[in-house]
Every structure is written in C-alpha cells, then in structure tokens.
Design a protein around this motif. Structure first.
Motif, PDB file in Angstrom:
ATOM      1  N   UNK A 575       0.828  -1.216   0.000  1.00 46.62           N
ATOM      2  CA  UNK A 575       0.000   0.000   0.000  1.00 46.62           C
ATOM      3  C   UNK A 575       0.855   1.255   0.000  1.00 46.62           C
ATOM      4  N   UNK A 576       2.043   1.201   0.634  1.00 50.79           N
ATOM      5  CA  UNK A 576       2.928   2.367   0.711  1.00 50.79           C
ATOM      6  C   UNK A 576       4.191   2.142  -0.103  1.00 50.79           C
ATOM      7  N   UNK A 577       4.019   1.484  -1.251  1.00 53.22           N
ATOM      8  CA  UNK A 577       5.182   1.182  -2.088  1.00 53.22           C
ATOM      9  C   UNK A 577       5.865   2.482  -2.526  1.00 53.22           C
ATOM     10  N   UNK A 578       7.195   2.497  -2.393  1.00 51.76           N
ATOM     11  CA  UNK A 578       7.977   3.680  -2.765  1.00 51.76           C
ATOM     12  C   UNK A 578       8.085   3.719  -4.280  1.00 51.76           C
ATOM     13  N   UNK A 579       7.686   4.829  -4.907  1.00 53.19           N
ATOM     14  CA  UNK A 579       7.796   4.882  -6.376  1.00 53.19           C
ATOM     15  C   UNK A 579       9.233   4.771  -6.853  1.00 53.19           C
ATOM     16  N   UNK A 580      10.188   5.291  -6.078  1.00 54.90           N
ATOM     17  CA  UNK A 580      11.584   5.157  -6.485  1.00 54.90           C
ATOM     18  C   UNK A 580      12.011   3.696  -6.470  1.00 54.90           C
ATOM     19  N   UNK A 581      11.576   2.947  -5.451  1.00 52.05           N
ATOM     20  CA  UNK A 581      11.895   1.518  -5.421  1.00 52.05           C
ATOM     21  C   UNK A 581      11.242   0.790  -6.591  1.00 52.05           C
ATOM     22  N   UNK A 582      10.003   1.173  -6.904  1.00 50.81           N
ATOM     23  CA  UNK A 582       9.340   0.562  -8.069  1.00 50.81           C
ATOM     24  C   UNK A 582      10.069   0.923  -9.353  1.00 50.81           C
ATOM     25  N   UNK A 621       1.346   1.370 -11.903  1.00 49.01           N
ATOM     26  CA  UNK A 621       1.494   1.402 -10.453  1.00 49.01           C
ATOM     27  C   UNK A 621       2.455   2.502 -10.011  1.00 49.01           C
ATOM     28  N   UNK A 622       3.550   2.636 -10.776  1.00 47.71           N
ATOM     29  CA  UNK A 622       4.519   3.696 -10.456  1.00 47.71           C
ATOM     30  C   UNK A 622       3.858   5.063 -10.587  1.00 47.71           C
ATOM     31  N   UNK A 623       3.118   5.256 -11.662  1.00 48.15           N
ATOM     32  CA  UNK A 623       2.456   6.554 -11.858  1.00 48.15           C
ATOM     33  C   UNK A 623       1.426   6.820 -10.766  1.00 48.15           C
ATOM     34  N   UNK A 624       0.709   5.765 -10.370  1.00 50.16           N
ATOM     35  CA  UNK A 624      -0.282   5.936  -9.297  1.00 50.16           C
ATOM     36  C   UNK A 624       0.393   6.349  -7.994  1.00 50.16           C
ATOM     37  N   UNK A 625       1.476   5.623  -7.624  1.00 51.76           N
ATOM     38  CA  UNK A 625       2.185   5.977  -6.397  1.00 51.76           C
ATOM     39  C   UNK A 625       2.824   7.349  -6.514  1.00 51.76           C
ATOM     40  N   UNK A 626       3.335   7.673  -7.719  1.00 50.33           N
ATOM     41  CA  UNK A 626       3.952   8.988  -7.894  1.00 50.33           C
ATOM     42  C   UNK A 626       2.910  10.088  -7.756  1.00 50.33           C
ATOM     43  N   UNK A 627       1.689   9.832  -8.246  1.00 48.77           N
ATOM     44  CA  UNK A 627       0.634  10.838  -8.076  1.00 48.77           C
ATOM     45  C   UNK A 627       0.273  10.997  -6.594  1.00 48.77           C
ATOM     46  N   UNK A 628       0.255   9.871  -5.873  1.00 51.66           N
ATOM     47  CA  UNK A 628       0.000   9.971  -4.423  1.00 51.66           C
ATOM     48  C   UNK A 628       1.111  10.749  -3.722  1.00 51.66           C
ATOM     49  N   UNK A 633       3.237  15.721  -1.349  1.00 53.90           N
ATOM     50  CA  UNK A 633       4.227  16.801  -1.414  1.00 53.90           C
ATOM     51  C   UNK A 633       3.571  18.157  -1.610  1.00 53.90           C
ATOM     52  N   UNK A 634       2.466  18.185  -2.328  1.00 54.15           N
ATOM     53  CA  UNK A 634       1.731  19.457  -2.423  1.00 54.15           C
ATOM     54  C   UNK A 634       1.246  19.880  -1.042  1.00 54.15           C
ATOM     55  N   UNK A 635       0.814  18.888  -0.241  1.00 54.80           N
ATOM     56  CA  UNK A 635       0.407  19.224   1.127  1.00 54.80           C
ATOM     57  C   UNK A 635       1.598  19.711   1.947  1.00 54.80           C
ATOM     58  N   UNK A 636       2.775  19.112   1.710  1.00 51.60           N
ATOM     59  CA  UNK A 636       3.977  19.585   2.408  1.00 51.60           C
ATOM     60  C   UNK A 636       4.326  21.007   2.012  1.00 51.60           C
TER      61      UNK A 636
END
Length: 926
Positions: A575-582, A621-628, A633-636
């Motif tokens: 569920x919290x897969x890192x996009x960089x790792x993917x 999946x990478x794009x989905x996690x990257x969008x999340x 990051x927008x919230x940050x």
C-alpha cells in the motif's frame, strides 16, 4: 736572550707583578702610539686594579668599544663605557653619544645606558637598540622615565611577555593597564582565531559529510548553503582547510553532476521511448492503411496478399524489437491486436478461397450453377473485401447478368482515375505499386464493354509499355546484382576463418539482398546456385544454431521467470510502495530482459507481449504511487507556506522546516515534471525560513558583539574611576546595574576574561569604598575629640576629688543620636562608677575589637577576648551582616560611653588606639 734578561729589560707595564704594572700605568702617555698600545693592553689586564687604572687614562669611546669587541665580558670596561655614554664622565656631547650607541650591540651595556642615561633621548635610543624581550620588560618595569617605559612596553608583543609586564609593572599603572589591555586583545584575538578555526572545521565536517552523502532533493541547496557560509566566514583559511574545502566541493559537485547525468539519461530514455512509440504508430498506420485500402479496390489479387504479408512480417519484427527495449502503450497495444485480428481475418478468408480455387475453376468450366453456388458459399468471403478475379468471374457467371449502366459509369470513372495514378507511379519509378495497379486495370478492362473503353485502351497500352520498359531496366540492373550475390555467397560458404555469428550475419544480409530483387532478372540457374551455397552455409551453422537454440531456450526460461516475479509483485503491491523503489525494479527488470536475449522466434512475440503488459501495469502502479506522492508533497508545500506565515521564533520555524524536509526525502519522487516544480517551490519556501533564521542569528551575534563592546567600555571606565568618598558608592551600584542590563554575554574565553576582570574591579572598588566609609567614621570621631577630652577631665576630677559632674555639649556642636546616647551613658557612669577592673576590661575589649578590624590579628594574651568578640559579632550578624564602618562606629560609640577612665588607664590604651585608628584610615593604592 735568556728569560731573566728579557724580564729585566722588558717595559714595566709588562712586569709580572701587578703592583708594578699598576704604577706603570701612571707613567704611560696615551698620546704616544707605542705607550698607547701598552695602555690598551693593560685595559685588558688580568688584574682588576690595573684594568681600572688603565681605563681611567683612556677617554676615546671608540677605543673602548673596540676593546669591548675583543673582550666582551670585562666588567670594568662596561662601567667605563657606561659612565662615558651616560654622561657621568668625559663631558661628551649628546650627539656624539647617540652616534656611539649605533655601533654598540652589547645587551647589558645598552640596558645600563637605558636605565642610567642623563637624557631621555639617549635612553630612548638605547631602548630602540634592544631586541630581547626580557630586556624590554625590564626597562618597562624599572626605568625612571615614563616615556622610556612606554616605549619599551610598546615593543613587547608576545603573550608571555605581556603577562610578565602586567604582573611586574607596579611602578607605572599605565604600562600595566596597557599591557593588560594588549594581553586581553591577544587572548581575545587568539580565542577569535580559535573559534573561527573551530567554525571552519565544523563547516568542513558538514561539507565532507555532504560529499559522502547520496543525492536527495535537498542536496544541491544544502551544498550551496554551506558554500555561502564558507564564503561569508571572516578571515582566511589555512592551506589544509582550503584543500579539504576544495576536495569536499569537488565531491559534492560530482554527486550533483552524476545526478544530472542520470536525469539526462532518463530524459534520453524518454526521448527514445517517444521515438519508439512514433515508430510503432507509423508501422501500425501503414498496415492499417493497407487493410483499409483493400475494401476500396475492385479486386483482391495475390500480389495484394503478398504485400500485406510482408508488411505484417515487418511490423511484427520491428514491434518485437521495440518491445524488448521499451514498454508498449496500452492504446497502441490494443490497436496492434486489432490490426492483427483484421489481418488474420483477411488471411483466413484468402486461405479458404485458395482451398476452394480448384472447385471454383471446375464449376466455371462445367457452367454448373449449383456447384458454383456451393463453392462460393464454401469460400465464406467477407462482404467488406473486394472479390478476387476468380471469385468475381464466378459471381458474374452465377448472376448471369451484367451491371447496370450506372455501375459501368462509376467503374469507368474509377478506371480513369487509376490510369492517372498508374502514370504517376511510373513517373516516380515505383515498380511494385505500378505493377499491381496495372494488373488490376487489366482485369477490370476485361469486365468492361469494349466500346466504352476506346478512349482508355491506348493509354493502358502505353502505360503497359512503360511498365515493361521499367521491368527490363530492373532486370538489366538486377542481373549483374544477382550474379554478384551468387559469387558473394559462394565465397562466403568457402571462407573458414569467420566466426559462426559473423558468418550467420553476412549470410542473412545476402539473403535479404537477394529477396529485395524480387522477380527482376529471375534465373533458375542463378537461383539454384544461390540456394546450394545457402544450404552449405546452413549445414556449416547447424551445430552453432543448436547451441543458439539452447541459449534462446534458457533466455526464454529466464524471461518467463522474470515475468512471473513481476506478476506476483503486481498481484499484491504494498500500500505504501515507494515509487523510487518501483522505478528501480522496473529499470532492473528492463536490464534483465535485455540481458536474456535472443529467444526463440516462435515464442518471442508472445513473451514480448506478456512483458509489455507487465511493464505497462508496473508503470501504471509507479504513476499511481507517484501521483500519491505528488499529492502528499503538495500538502507539504502548503504546510511549509503555513509555517512561513506563522508567528514563531525563527529557530523553532527552522526546526519544523527540517522535519518537513525529512518527510519530503522519505516520500520518494513525484512524476518527473511535477517533482521539479514542487521541489522548486518547496525549496524557495525553506530557503526563506532558513534565511530568516540566519538573519536572526546574525542580528543576535551583532547584538552580542555590541554588548561585549559596551561591557568592555564599562570595564575600562570603572577601571579608570577611583572613588574619593563613600557617597560615590552610588556610581558603583549604577555601573553594576548597567552591567546586569548587558547580560547575558556570549560565551567564550573573552567573556570569561572580562567577567574575571569585572569581578576584580568591583571587588577592589567595594573595598576602597568600605575603607572610605571607615575613614569617614574615624574623621567624624576626630571631630568628637573635644567632647572625649572633656569626659576624660571629668573622669579625672571624679577620681581625684570624688566629685561627679556632667559634661555638657557645647552650643553649635551636634551629635548623632547614637553618640548622644553614649555621651549620656558616660555622664551616668560617673554617678555610679564601675570598678577599675571592669573599665580596664571594657577598654581592652574595644582595643582588641579595633585590632581585629584593622589588622585581623591580636596578640596571644588577648586571644580569649578575640574569641568572645567573634562570638558576639556572629550573634549580631545573624539578622544582618554589619559592615566594617558600622562596626568601627559601634566600637567608637562604646569607647565614648566607657568610663570613668583614669588618666593612667587612658595613657596605657590611647597610643595603641590611635595607631589602630590611623591604620584603619589608610586607603588602598588607586
């Protein structure tokens, strides 16, 4: 000559007896060169009396200086030169003595002249010739002229020398103060240099740690911040620090450049992916256009099917090659599957038609409608495709009627348009397209009425002649090319030195070149010759192909295992897969896929499609996690902007910003373009937060430095101030209050030194004020002396005449309340006088008390009284500790109240009492 005679006739100044040489000195004439030489020899005689007498006869200082060079350790010679240069003897002018000093390098002589010279200029010149720091310290402490002391002190520069000067220069407080100030400045400078070096070392440690750290979004900004801090630091670094700084910067720049290179490589990969997508689209469009053009034609010929097959083969091979390198878009893949399905439908219909071709021809020959209808029904030819010539003729035969005039007109218009297109193709030299279209026109011409084709037959014949001429030219060119290809493949078959891979590559190239010639200049003999040579190469490559097949099988198994692993990952992603790792998994899978190549052609397309679907899903999946991640990051960014606007201390805001940066690093990367935009905005906000913190730090440092300077000025002002009366204590309290307002001072060696100096100055000033208070009390007591004398006289009359009388206070003489009470007690004591022993004990107690206050010690026989007095002092000091002035006042008040005192008792005590009071009036040196 014997030794006895030599001694007998030798000059008397060379006599072995010192007394004789001493007497001979008086007879030598300094003006005569021969006797002057003897005098000079005697100046260096072994007997001190002879040396003194000889030196007294020589007044030329140049001669004495020369003799000093021959024997530097002659004390009489030193004294004689000192007397001459300092002006004690010789009567030499000051100018001449100053000139002599320029030729003297003896330290002891110069020091003596500086101490004993009769002129300030002479002493200053001697001090200027001194170089040893211990000599300068001695002059600064012991010289009797202030200007000379100051000149010598000004040349003392070392910390040890200034320390000695501050301790020993008791004679000149200005020299002591200047030495302390210079020593404090040296220590402050040393502390500042040490602090600066420590700051540089700390910054270098951060830079070196930054150089060893991996790249992350804040890497370049943190490196620029550290570089700006290094440039803004005061002073210059040493060579080792500069070398370490350059090495650390180089490592940091390398990390940044490596990241930029990776980003550039990713951009290039994206560009290659876009090019691959464009190539796929162009191939798909070509095949789609070919499939779409089939229904627009009148007839579907074998040449059309052959062209369609070659296009499909080209598309499949190129698609597989591109799929091995890049992920296929799902939309393109759907189009590709659709095109292949359309192609399969066309090819399946063509194969059914070929299987019924013999039956159709037989039915046409028999003109059997039933058999012909059954054959046409068995073909199941799609309505969307134009019929083949055979199928069209069968349908016409079955229909038994011709087209209407409207259909013929439409077909004639299309026929004319195709003639025009055929001419254009011939003009461009497009033989294949022109041949196909010419064949179609010939078939259609057979089905059109001859009278309606009169205007087009001549054009068709002319264009057919041009097509035949183009075919002949192709044969003319292709004939030598075929012979050349035959020779090349036979030579290749006979070449044993080539590797199997190179042999296969060249063989395939020759076969491709042969096929490209098509049917131009086709010759059975050349074809058989080319095929025989190709068969020999195939036999030679059989074992290599077996090994290659085994390798392809292994590669296929590896690719299949890779696909299975990726499918297992995609079935249950974290569920919290890192996009960089993917992304790393995707890139590693791509490398693994490329490494396991080639694979068998039969399974290449299927496994390629499978891997393409997996890569597309993984990319999704990478794009989905990257969008999340982008959303987080927008919230940050919003949190950082809110933090910037909050009313918080700059340090607290910076710490929260660091927390946000840590969360940013832990999230991974957002989509490429969005990541850069978000990072730029986030970094700008963080830079503003840290800039505010640095500004506050600089402001705080500036204020601290200003407080230090103000404290230094306050210390210097209080050090120069000497109170002259006890009422000046308000000035000291004001200075202490002012110092408290300057707290807190920044920590450091300079601050510690200032605190110690401040404490010492305050303690000395308090001591002086206390002494002044005591002196003022004693001075007031001295004003009461007439009253004390009157009481002593009254006491004496009481003891002599037994007459008690009161002593009255004179008019105009005022007494404080406590002294007035003591005065009244003294008068009352004469009415009921105590015993002489009690009075003596009271006077002794008062004397011992004053001795404790004045000297801090008493004699051995007064030790019991000292202990009793100290106990009383402790008991009285439980509520409030009394000052020395208050205790002196109490003692003097009790002394006034003690009585009656006999003249003998007073005579025994008054001397020591006066001495103790005099000691108490002594003030400490300013």
């Amino acid at each position: 000559m014997p030794g006895f005679l030599r001694r007998l006739f030798a000059p008397r100044w060379q006599h072995h007896d010192a007394q004789v040489r001493r007497l001979a000195v008086d007879k030598l004439d300094p003006s005569r060169p021969d006797q002057r030489e003897g005098l000079e020899r005697l100046c260096l005689d072994s007997d001190p009396r002879v040396r003194l007498a000889a030196l007294a006869r020589i007044d030329e200082p140049d001669t004495l200086i020369r003799l000093l060079g021959e024997q530097p350790y002659a004390p009489e010679l030193h004294r004689r030169l000192i007397d001459i240069i300092t002006g004690k003897t010789g009567g030499m002018t000051l100018t001449r003595r100053l000139q002599l000093l320029e030729n003297i390098d003896d330290r002891d002589l110069l020091s003596a002249v500086a101490l004993q010279g009769d002129n300030q200029q002479l002493r200053l010149a001697a001090v200027a010739r001194l170089d040893a720091e211990e000599d300068l310290i001695h002059q600064a402490c012991e010289n009797g002229i202030a200007a000379v002391r100051h000149a010598a002190a000004a040349r003392v520069t070392s910390e040890a020398g200034l320390q000695q000067l501050a301790q020993k220069a008791r004679r000149d407080r200005q020299v002591m103060r200047q030495a302390k100030e210079r020593l404090n400045r040296l220590k402050a400078d040393a502390a500042s240099l040490t602090a600066e070096r420590e700051n540089r070392e700390a910054l270098l440690a951060k830079l070196e740690a930054q150089g060893r750290a991996p790249w992350e979004p804040l890497y370049a900004g943190r490196y620029r911040h550290l570089a700006r801090e290094w440039e803004s630091m005061p002073g210059l670094p040493d060579a080792s620090q500069e070398r370490r700084y350059q090495d650390a910067c180089q490592r940091c720049r390398k990390v940044i450049s490596d990241h930029e290179a990776r980003e550039h490589a990713h951009a290039q990969a994206d560009r290659r992916r876009e090019l691959a997508t464009e190539a796929r689209e162009s191939l798909l469009e070509a095949l789609e256009e070919s499939l779409a053009s089939l229904p627009r034609g009148d007839l579907l010929t074998e040449q059309d099917i052959a062209s369609l097959r070659s296009q499909k083969l080209l598309l499949a091979n190129r698609w597989q090659t591109l799929s091995d390198l890049h992920v296929t878009d799902e939309g393109l893949r759907e189009r590709y599957d659709t095109v292949l399905a359309d192609y399969d439908r066309v090819l399946t219909a063509w194969e059914r038609l070929i299987s019924q071709q013999a039956e159709l021809e037989a039915a046409l020959a028999e003109r059997n409608p039933e058999r012909l209808a059954a054959s046409i029904e068995a073909c199941q030819w799609p309505e969307s495709l134009p019929p083949t010539p055979l199928l069209a003729r069968a349908r016409r035969e079955l229909a038994g009627s011709e087209k209407t005039d409207v259909d013929i007109d439409t077909r004639l218009e299309q026929f004319a348009a195709d003639l025009s297109q055929l001419e254009q193709l011939l003009d461009r030299g497009a033989f294949k397209g022109a041949s196909r279209l010419h064949q179609s026109l010939r078939h259609r011409a057979e089905s059109l009425p001859d009278e309606r084709l009169q205007n087009h037959r001549a054009t068709l014949k002319r264009l057919g002649a041009r097509l035949a001429e183009l075919r002949d030219w192709r044969g003319f060119v292709a004939g030598p090319k075929r012979e050349q290809l035959c020779q090349a493949i036979e030579q290749l078959a006979e070449t044993p030195s080539l590797t199997d891979a190179e042999l296969d590559r060249r063989h395939r190239q020759l076969v491709r070149d042969w096929k490209l010639l098509g049917d131009a200049a086709a010759n059975r003999q050349l074809s058989e010759q080319f095929r025989a040579a190709s068969d020999r190469i195939h036999e030679r490559l059989a074992s290599w192909r077996d090994r290659l097949h085994a390798e392809r099988t292994r590669n296929l198994q590896a690719r299949t295992a890779l696909c299975e692993q990726l499918e297992a990952l995609l079935e249950a992603p974290a569920a919290d897969a890192d996009p960089d790792a993917l992304r790393r998994i995707r890139d590693h899978a791509r490398e693994e896929w490329r490494r396991h190549t080639p694979v068998p052609k039969e399974q290449a397309e299927a496994i390629g499609r499978r891997f393409g679907r997996i890569r597309y899903a993984l990319q999704g999946l990478i794009d989905q996690r990257a969008r999340e991640v982008a959303t987080t990051k927008r919230q940050l960014v919003e949190d950082a902007r809110t933090l910037l606007e909050r009313q918080l201390p700059a340090a607290a805001r910076a710490e929260e910003a660091k927390t946000l940066q840590q969360r940013w690093r832990e999230l991974g990367r957002a989509p490429r373009g969005e990541e850069q935009t978000l990072w730029r905005e986030f970094r700008e906000i963080c830079d503003q937060i840290f800039a505010a913190r640095e500004a506050q730090r600089d402001d705080r440092t500036q204020r601290a430095r200003q407080r230090l300077e103000e404290m230094q000025a306050l210390i210097d002002r209080l050090d120069a101030w000497q109170p002259s009366r006890h009422a000046d204590s308000t000035i000291l309290e004001q200075a202490i209050d002012e110092a408290s307002t300057l707290e807190p001072l920044p920590s450091g060696r300079r601050t510690e030194g200032m605190r110690r100096r401040w404490s010492g100055i305050v303690r000395a000033r308090r001591e002086r004020l206390n002494r002044l208070a005591v002196a003022e009390e004693i001075q007031r007591w001295q004003t009461y002396q007439p009253l004390v004398d009157a009481h002593l006289k009254a006491d004496a009359r009481l003891l002599e005449e037994d007459t008690a009388e009161d002593v009255a206070i004179q008019d105009g003489f005022s007494l404080p309340e406590d002294m007035r009470t003591a005065h009244e007690q003294r008068n009352a004591a004469r009415l009921h006088p105590p015993s002489d022993a009690d009075v003596a004990e009271q006077l002794a107690r008062l004397r011992v008390h004053l001795s404790l206050l004045a000297m801090g010690r008493v004699s051995q026989h007064d030790e019991p009284l000292r202990l009793a007095i100290q106990v009383e002092r402790l008991n009285e000091g439980l509520s409030r500790e009394l000052s020395r002035a208050e205790e002196v006042r109490i003692v003097l008040r009790n002394l006034l109240a003690t009585g009656p005192v006999s003249p003998d008792q007073w005579a025994r005590e008054v001397g020591e009492l006066d001495a103790l009071l005099t000691r108490l009036t002594h003030l400490p040196p300013p």
